[in-house]
Scaffold this active site. Sequence first.
Site, PDB file in Angstrom:
ATOM      1  N   ILE A 176       0.833  -1.201   0.000  1.00  0.00           N
ATOM      2  CA  ILE A 176       0.000   0.000   0.000  1.00  0.00           C
ATOM      3  C   ILE A 176       0.870   1.255   0.000  1.00  0.00           C
ATOM      4  CG2 ILE A 176      -2.002  -1.080   1.087  1.00  0.00           C
ATOM      5  CD1 ILE A 176      -0.947  -0.093   3.787  1.00  0.00           C
ATOM      6  N   ASP A 177       2.210   1.035  -0.074  1.00  0.00           N
ATOM      7  CA  ASP A 177       3.122   2.176   0.039  1.00  0.00           C
ATOM      8  C   ASP A 177       3.281   2.963  -1.259  1.00  0.00           C
ATOM      9  OD1 ASP A 177       4.881   0.597  -1.557  1.00  0.00           O
ATOM     10  OD2 ASP A 177       5.797  -0.287   0.210  1.00  0.00           O
TER      11      ASP A 177
ATOM     12  N   HIS B  98      -4.396  -4.293  -2.540  1.00  0.00           N
ATOM     13  CA  HIS B  98      -4.886  -3.904  -1.216  1.00  0.00           C
ATOM     14  C   HIS B  98      -5.016  -2.387  -1.080  1.00  0.00           C
ATOM     15  CE1 HIS B  98      -3.364  -8.022   0.451  1.00  0.00           C
ATOM     16  NE2 HIS B  98      -4.359  -8.135  -0.388  1.00  0.00           N
TER      17      HIS B  98
ATOM     18  N   CYS C 185     -20.106   7.913   3.883  1.00  0.00           N
ATOM     19  CA  CYS C 185     -20.692   8.513   2.666  1.00  0.00           C
ATOM     20  C   CYS C 185     -19.735   8.477   1.482  1.00  0.00           C
ATOM     21  CB  CYS C 185     -21.168   9.942   2.938  1.00  0.00           C
ATOM     22  SG  CYS C 185     -19.808  11.122   3.150  1.00  0.00           S
TER      23      CYS C 185
ATOM     24  N   CYS D  41     -15.868  12.942   9.053  1.00  0.00           N
ATOM     25  CA  CYS D  41     -16.469  13.516   7.848  1.00  0.00           C
ATOM     26  C   CYS D  41     -17.360  14.714   8.198  1.00  0.00           C
ATOM     27  CB  CYS D  41     -17.273  12.452   7.110  1.00  0.00           C
ATOM     28  SG  CYS D  41     -17.897  13.054   5.542  1.00  0.00           S
TER      29      CYS D  41
ATOM     30  N   CYS E  77     -21.176  14.033   6.103  1.00  0.00           N
ATOM     31  CA  CYS E  77     -22.283  13.190   6.601  1.00  0.00           C
ATOM     32  C   CYS E  77     -22.387  13.217   8.131  1.00  0.00           C
ATOM     33  CB  CYS E  77     -22.130  11.748   6.111  1.00  0.00           C
ATOM     34  SG  CYS E  77     -20.787  10.843   6.900  1.00  0.00           S
TER      35      CYS E  77
ATOM     36  N   THR F  68       6.821 -11.896  -0.463  1.00  0.00           N
ATOM     37  CA  THR F  68       5.504 -12.169   0.133  1.00  0.00           C
ATOM     38  C   THR F  68       5.465 -13.563   0.742  1.00  0.00           C
ATOM     39  OG1 THR F  68       3.131 -12.416  -0.297  1.00  0.00           O
ATOM     40  CG2 THR F  68       4.588 -12.792  -2.176  1.00  0.00           C
TER      41      THR F  68
ATOM     42  N   ASN G 169      12.768 -14.728  -2.261  1.00  0.00           N
ATOM     43  CA  ASN G 169      12.271 -14.464  -0.905  1.00  0.00           C
ATOM     44  C   ASN G 169      13.207 -15.116   0.099  1.00  0.00           C
ATOM     45  OD1 ASN G 169       9.989 -13.069   0.220  1.00  0.00           O
ATOM     46  ND2 ASN G 169       9.328 -14.999   1.138  1.00  0.00           N
TER      47      ASN G 169
ATOM     48  N   ASP H 233      12.230 -16.995   2.523  1.00  0.00           N
ATOM     49  CA  ASP H 233      11.758 -18.374   2.676  1.00  0.00           C
ATOM     50  C   ASP H 233      10.706 -18.667   1.623  1.00  0.00           C
ATOM     51  OD1 ASP H 233       9.742 -16.733   3.951  1.00  0.00           O
ATOM     52  OD2 ASP H 233      11.047 -16.849   5.705  1.00  0.00           O
TER      53      ASP H 233
HETATM   54  P1  CNA Z   1       4.402 -10.697   4.968  1.00  0.00           P
HETATM   55  O1  CNA Z   1       3.438 -11.744   5.323  1.00  0.00           O
HETATM   56  O2  CNA Z   1       4.970  -9.868   6.044  1.00  0.00           O
HETATM   57  O3  CNA Z   1       5.570 -11.432   4.144  1.00  0.00           O
HETATM   58  C1  CNA Z   1       6.752 -10.767   3.764  1.00  0.00           C
HETATM   59  C2  CNA Z   1       7.697 -11.805   3.184  1.00  0.00           C
HETATM   60  O4  CNA Z   1       8.850 -11.129   2.717  1.00  0.00           O
HETATM   61  C3  CNA Z   1       8.158 -12.849   4.204  1.00  0.00           C
HETATM   62  O5  CNA Z   1       8.137 -14.131   3.608  1.00  0.00           O
HETATM   63  C4  CNA Z   1       9.604 -12.419   4.531  1.00  0.00           C
HETATM   64  O6  CNA Z   1      10.433 -13.517   4.855  1.00  0.00           O
HETATM   65  C5  CNA Z   1      10.005 -11.810   3.214  1.00  0.00           C
HETATM   66  N1  CNA Z   1      11.056 -10.797   3.344  1.00  0.00           N
HETATM   67  C6  CNA Z   1      11.036  -9.668   4.085  1.00  0.00           C
HETATM   68  N2  CNA Z   1      12.158  -8.960   3.894  1.00  0.00           N
HETATM   69  C7  CNA Z   1      12.911  -9.667   3.031  1.00  0.00           C
HETATM   70  C8  CNA Z   1      14.185  -9.450   2.441  1.00  0.00           C
HETATM   71  N3  CNA Z   1      14.904  -8.350   2.687  1.00  0.00           N
HETATM   72  N4  CNA Z   1      14.659 -10.377   1.581  1.00  0.00           N
HETATM   73  C9  CNA Z   1      13.944 -11.508   1.311  1.00  0.00           C
HETATM   74  N5  CNA Z   1      12.714 -11.758   1.826  1.00  0.00           N
HETATM   75  C10 CNA Z   1      12.223 -10.843   2.675  1.00  0.00           C
HETATM   76  O7  CNA Z   1       3.796  -9.665   3.907  1.00  0.00           O
HETATM   77  P2  CNA Z   1       2.850  -9.970   2.660  1.00  0.00           P
HETATM   78  O8  CNA Z   1       3.086  -8.881   1.699  1.00  0.00           O
HETATM   79  O9  CNA Z   1       2.953 -11.362   2.194  1.00  0.00           O
HETATM   80  O10 CNA Z   1       1.416  -9.786   3.311  1.00  0.00           O
HETATM   81  C11 CNA Z   1       0.454  -9.051   2.705  1.00  0.00           C
HETATM   82  C12 CNA Z   1       0.058  -7.838   3.523  1.00  0.00           C
HETATM   83  C13 CNA Z   1       1.203  -7.037   4.011  1.00  0.00           C
HETATM   84  C14 CNA Z   1      -0.717  -6.899   2.672  1.00  0.00           C
HETATM   85  O11 CNA Z   1      -2.005  -6.779   3.157  1.00  0.00           O
HETATM   86  C15 CNA Z   1       0.012  -5.537   2.744  1.00  0.00           C
HETATM   87  O12 CNA Z   1      -0.859  -4.465   2.675  1.00  0.00           O
HETATM   88  C16 CNA Z   1       0.730  -5.598   4.006  1.00  0.00           C
HETATM   89  N6  CNA Z   1       1.875  -4.696   4.228  1.00  0.00           N
HETATM   90  C17 CNA Z   1       2.299  -3.834   3.286  1.00  0.00           C
HETATM   91  C18 CNA Z   1       3.390  -3.012   3.526  1.00  0.00           C
HETATM   92  C19 CNA Z   1       3.834  -2.048   2.466  1.00  0.00           C
HETATM   93  O13 CNA Z   1       3.007  -1.514   1.739  1.00  0.00           O
HETATM   94  N7  CNA Z   1       5.139  -1.819   2.343  1.00  0.00           N
HETATM   95  C20 CNA Z   1       4.062  -3.091   4.748  1.00  0.00           C
HETATM   96  C21 CNA Z   1       3.585  -3.997   5.724  1.00  0.00           C
HETATM   97  C22 CNA Z   1       2.493  -4.794   5.449  1.00  0.00           C
END
Ligand code: CNA
Length: 340
Positions: free
Chosen positions: A185-186, A203, A214, A235, A238, A279, A303, A305
């Site tokens: 969402i950033d 998201h 509203c 708001c 409303c 993710t 990633n 993991d």
């Molecule tokens: P999560 O569940 O926190 O997963 C993040 C994944 O990234 C994990 O598997 C970590 O191991 C991996 N990870 C983190 N840093 C590193 C790195 N440097 N190198 C390798 N792997 C890494 O987050 P998801 O995105 O899967 O979950 C979805 C949520 C998170 C959404 O609803 C987002 O809106 C929400 N979110 C967004 C932000 C943002 O916009 N930056 C920040 C925090 C949460």
Amino acid sequence: MASSSDESLPLHESPQPATTVECFENVDALQEASEDLTSTRKRKRTTCKVVKKEKQNSETTKKRTKKEIRQEEALRKSEMESLTEAIKAGTYRKIAFLVGAGISVNAGIPDFRSPKSGLYAQVKKMGLPHPEDIFTLDCFYDDPRAFYHIAKEFFTYEAHPTDAHRFMKEVESRKLLHMVYTQNIDGLEVDVGISEKKLVQAHGHMRSAHCCHCKKEYSIEEFFAAAKCDEILRCSSCNHPTHGIIKPHIIFFGEKLPRTFHTRLQKLEDADLIVVMGTSLKVKPFSTLLSSVPSSTPIVVINRDLPASCTRKDPTDRQIIFFPGDIEETVREMKGYLGW
Ligand code: CNA
């Protein structure tokens, strides 16, 4: 592909909200948590260091022999070579990215689930038993202060795109980008210049806001101005007593995803290579996206993991190429092989 054993709280299956009292009682604790975070950032983005430490810890948990390490390195090199050679040869011209919070961690924004540095861990440490409740409408209507506080602390921080964002933009510049589906969402995908028609912000985003009742639009500046003064923006149109609260255009647990998520979902089927980055693939329905990908389409996972939904025994024998480790290091390595 969506795992029925997902431990997380899927987007369309809201968690049981904590009581209002729980939310209220912990706003002070959140204040302390965010003070910690500010000093962390001052200490030269220690978030990244924490992440590295976690990586080392997880690597030492399972002791690998020198031989195993050599084998893993050789496998990584050969997979990296064949993937990048195929990209250079034009085998893949429709690359789709499925990304999450992990790609923004190196920009200083914590993800949700990393064991120590993640937002959930930081909020939980401060005594809020169900940190994910902050992102539910029930809790928001009961007491929006916790969410306003989190928004102020984590999303007013001036973050810049990372190498992972720049890598996706480079793929687009080379006319190889099919789509980017992001859970973030950033808005860093927008900042790096990914075109709107190639982007799905599943998201939502923090670029504008609206009244929950509203739907009147408010600027994000108005929202942040209130948040920075620890005030709640209500708001003026409303004046609804409980739901007339201004919230950024982000999707909370249980809310409908934006229309573009559904209208551009089908495009994923046409991709010839899928790259999953940063993710845990634990939030539904995003986590189910891979199930619409034909089994002949290779999936690359970059990633720390491997997401649980990717390890499930796949009867179609789908090709999953996993590059473990830090995302930034991996994309730089890949760019090196590509000669970009
Ligand atoms: P999560 O569940 O926190 O997963 C993040 C994944 O990234 C994990 O598997 C970590 O191991 C991996 N990870 C983190 N840093 C590193 C790195 N440097 N190198 C390798 N792997 C890494 O987050 P998801 O995105 O899967 O979950 C979805 C949520 C998170 C959404 O609803 C987002 O809106 C929400 N979110 C967004 C932000 C943002 O916009 N930056 C920040 C925090 C949460």
